[in-house]
Motif scaffolding. Structure first.
Motif, short mmCIF file in Angstrom:
data_model
loop_
_atom_site.label_atom_id
_atom_site.label_comp_id
_atom_site.label_asym_id
_atom_site.label_seq_id
_atom_site.Cartn_x
_atom_site.Cartn_y
_atom_site.Cartn_z
N LEU A 60 0.82 -1.22 0.00
CA LEU A 60 0.00 0.00 0.00
C LEU A 60 0.86 1.28 0.00
CD1 LEU A 60 -2.79 -1.17 2.48
CD2 LEU A 60 -3.00 -0.88 0.00
N TRP A 61 2.16 1.09 0.17
CA TRP A 61 3.06 2.25 0.28
C TRP A 61 3.02 3.12 -0.97
CZ3 TRP A 61 7.68 3.48 -2.43
CH2 TRP A 61 8.47 4.46 -1.85
N SER A 100 -4.48 -0.66 -9.63
CA SER A 100 -4.46 -0.17 -8.26
C SER A 100 -3.78 -1.17 -7.33
CB SER A 100 -5.89 0.05 -7.79
OG SER A 100 -6.52 -1.23 -7.68
N HIS A 101 -4.00 -0.97 -6.04
CA HIS A 101 -3.52 -1.91 -5.03
C HIS A 101 -4.13 -3.31 -5.22
CE1 HIS A 101 -6.89 0.57 -3.82
NE2 HIS A 101 -7.27 -0.28 -2.90
N TYR A 102 -5.19 -3.41 -5.99
CA TYR A 102 -5.78 -4.74 -6.22
C TYR A 102 -4.89 -5.63 -7.08
CZ TYR A 102 -9.97 -3.55 -3.74
OH TYR A 102 -10.84 -3.22 -2.73
N GLU A 103 -3.97 -5.04 -7.83
CA GLU A 103 -3.02 -5.87 -8.58
C GLU A 103 -2.31 -6.85 -7.66
OE1 GLU A 103 -2.49 -6.12 -11.92
OE2 GLU A 103 -4.22 -4.79 -12.12
N ASP A 104 -2.14 -6.44 -6.40
CA ASP A 104 -1.38 -7.27 -5.46
C ASP A 104 -2.17 -8.46 -4.92
OD1 ASP A 104 1.32 -5.91 -5.14
OD2 ASP A 104 -0.08 -4.24 -5.03
N VAL A 105 -3.45 -8.54 -5.28
CA VAL A 105 -4.19 -9.79 -5.04
C VAL A 105 -4.70 -10.36 -6.37
CG1 VAL A 105 -4.85 -9.31 -2.65
CG2 VAL A 105 -6.32 -8.49 -4.52
N VAL A 143 -2.22 -14.75 -9.31
CA VAL A 143 -2.27 -15.61 -10.49
C VAL A 143 -0.88 -16.12 -10.86
CG1 VAL A 143 -2.75 -15.63 -12.98
CG2 VAL A 143 -4.40 -14.60 -11.39
N HIS A 144 0.09 -15.22 -10.82
CA HIS A 144 1.44 -15.60 -11.24
C HIS A 144 2.32 -16.06 -10.07
CE1 HIS A 144 1.50 -14.80 -15.54
NE2 HIS A 144 0.58 -13.89 -15.29
N LYS A 145 1.69 -16.20 -8.91
CA LYS A 145 2.44 -16.64 -7.73
C LYS A 145 3.70 -15.80 -7.51
CE LYS A 145 0.74 -21.44 -8.00
NZ LYS A 145 -0.30 -21.24 -9.02
N LEU A 146 3.55 -14.47 -7.65
CA LEU A 146 4.69 -13.58 -7.44
C LEU A 146 5.01 -13.45 -5.95
CD1 LEU A 146 3.77 -10.76 -10.00
CD2 LEU A 146 5.22 -12.78 -10.34
N LYS A 165 -2.75 -13.51 1.00
CA LYS A 165 -4.03 -13.79 1.64
C LYS A 165 -4.46 -12.72 2.65
CE LYS A 165 -6.77 -17.72 3.04
NZ LYS A 165 -6.86 -18.07 4.45
N PRO A 166 -3.55 -12.27 3.50
CA PRO A 166 -3.99 -11.24 4.46
C PRO A 166 -4.28 -9.88 3.82
CG PRO A 166 -1.87 -12.23 5.09
CD PRO A 166 -2.16 -12.67 3.69
N ARG A 167 -3.94 -9.74 2.54
CA ARG A 167 -4.06 -8.42 1.91
C ARG A 167 -5.51 -7.95 1.76
NH1 ARG A 167 0.85 -8.65 -2.62
NH2 ARG A 167 2.50 -8.16 -1.10
N TYR A 168 -6.45 -8.89 1.60
CA TYR A 168 -7.86 -8.46 1.47
C TYR A 168 -8.27 -7.65 2.69
CZ TYR A 168 -7.85 -12.08 -2.16
OH TYR A 168 -7.56 -12.82 -3.26
N ASP A 169 -7.89 -8.13 3.86
CA ASP A 169 -8.24 -7.38 5.08
C ASP A 169 -7.49 -6.06 5.17
OD1 ASP A 169 -10.02 -9.29 5.91
OD2 ASP A 169 -8.53 -10.42 7.08
N PHE A 170 -6.22 -6.11 4.78
CA PHE A 170 -5.45 -4.86 4.80
C PHE A 170 -6.10 -3.82 3.88
CE2 PHE A 170 -1.59 -7.56 5.97
CZ PHE A 170 -1.57 -7.12 7.29
N ILE A 171 -6.55 -4.29 2.71
CA ILE A 171 -7.20 -3.38 1.76
C ILE A 171 -8.46 -2.78 2.38
CG2 ILE A 171 -8.51 -3.29 -0.40
CD1 ILE A 171 -6.48 -5.24 -1.62
N ASN A 172 -9.29 -3.65 2.96
CA ASN A 172 -10.54 -3.15 3.54
C ASN A 172 -10.27 -2.11 4.63
OD1 ASN A 172 -12.07 -4.70 1.86
ND2 ASN A 172 -12.35 -6.38 3.33
#
Lengths: 284, 284
Positions: free
Chosen positions: B106-107, B125-130, B135-138, B145-152
């Motif tokens: 998010l930085w 946006s920041h959604y690229e990170d989920v 998809v590409h297992k970057l 997985k924890p990023r959905y909560d961080f985003i919210n």
């Protein structure tokens, strides 16, 4: 009419705004007569910006200056409407923040210089530091006087290091026209919130502003970053002139779309394969 | 039709894109039938953005996501054409730079959150990170997985602290439509330079992308920052729906122009005085 030539301040020349007619509108009688050419300019800008973006070699910096109500916002909106937003950035420079004041005057503008392929538009700019600062004596003469040279050198840096083309537009309206525009604001409820008494007290400094503009235009119109004095009493003529200068300048860069990075015929095969897969899956 | 209601992902619900028709175009047969309403939406956006800017209480963040060629750039250009450029900022998020990779995800987006009165548009946006990251297992699952909560939580921060209204649009096209658009690029010399073989290899991951989008839409559509799934096979309908949702949402904010900070009648006197001075100086 070649507006580039007509309105460019010749480097080294002394600008006397008194000898320029802010109501000038060339051979066009009115808005309607200019409409077709204006539209053509915008279409050219769209195509040329696409090439600029694709080519990633050059960049464009557009500086808009003018006295209050000269039409900086309107010009900005008009020009930008022709550009793909992903390749253009507008920055408005207002009163410097406390942090900005703790730095040299170019510190806050430098980060907004365009990267290769991009267009930056400055709505007000580093020139405020030799305009309002000079008129209102916000800094002593020994501070603002060397700034003309610093500006020239900084602009040169952008053009030499990063192939940035710089176009600086001074939107020139008359004192009478400004008063007309103030009147329109007074009568429009949607604009009344913007009105301040300082709009009028600033008018008392009109001649000082003109002198400060003349100095900036004379000292900082260079081969690498020319100033243009745009007669701006007629908004439609102002838009015509600015869009024409931008289009002609981009044209002169001879921008080319890059060659495809792939073998297009190979890609056609990939396309055909995907298409076949799709058809098969539909049939199945 | 109330597109807000129709296309909003209800918070807490599970999105199944398979049950949504990307070719949907409501009661409108074609472009021409929608043209008038589209124009009305754009005019409303212009007026409402003016109020948002003047009011300086709220701000608006628009997030555009979609698979390659879904129309993020086109939507952006369309919507932004209705907005005064001085109050709007577009940020495109590409592959993170080496420096950005050394920070939390998010930085790099946080600095582009809109200040009060402004509109920010995120093209990706920041959604690229989920999405691409998943998809590409970057990054491993325990990272994304924890990023959905961080985003919210982060989006909530913006809405609570800074009265930011957040609208997130997923532009949904079909796999067939994407192939049509790839074909158009192949046949247009102005677009060939953009083509890469990975356009096609990404298609092999279509189902993975859909799954990743479904997860993001399901987990991150909240009351404070809803997702909208926009049927985007028809560009004109996509523009209609997006512009309509933006206009209706801004409408609901009940934005008011601020009262003038000055006594308008006093300013009229200043105007009259300036006008008299001008007339006198002309006469003399």
């Amino acid at each position: 009419m070649k507006f580039v030539k007509k309105f460019r301040v010749e480097p080294g020349s002394d600008v006397h705004l008194g000898s320029i007619d802010p109501s000038f509108h060339g051979d066009y009688a009115n808005d309607a007569e200019a409409a077709q050419e204006l539209q053509r300019n915008l279409t050219r800008i769209t195509e040329l910006q696409r090439k600029l973006y694709a080519d990633r070699t050059h960049s464009l910096l557009i500086v808009l200056q003018g006295i209050d109500s000269a039409g900086k916002d309107g010009t900005c909106w008009h020009v930008i409407s022709a550009m793909d937003p992903q390749g253009v950035q507008v920055t408005g420079f207002k009163q410097p923040t406390p942090e900005e004041k703790e730095h040299d005057f170019l510190w806050r503008v430098h980060p907004h210089a365009p990267q290769r392929g991009y267009v930056s538009i400055f709505n007000r700019s580093h020139y405020e530091d030799v305009l309002v600062v000079r008129v209102h004596k916000l800094a002593p003469k020994e501070v603002w006087k060397p700034r003309y040279d610093f500006i020239n050198e900084w602009e040169k840096l952008l053009t030499v290091e990063n192939k940035t083309t710089i176009l600086k537009f001074f939107l020139y309206i008359s004192k009478e026209e400004q008063l007309e525009r103030f009147k329109a604001r007074l009568d429009d409820p949607a604009h009344q919130w913007k009105i301040s008494a300082s709009d009028y007290s600033e008018r008392e400094k009109w001649d000082d502003y003109i002198k400060a503009f003349e100095a900036a235009l004379s000292r900082c119109s260079t081969e690498h970053a020319p100033w243009f004095v745009i007669p701006a009493n007629h908004k439609w003529f102002r838009n015509l002139a600015v869009s024409s200068i931008i289009a002609d300048t981009l044209d002169d860069l001879n921008l080319k779309l890059p060659k495809p990075s792939v073998d297009i015929e190979e890609i056609r095969k990939l396309y055909q394969q995907a298409k076949n897969d799709e058809d098969r899956s539909k049939a199945g």
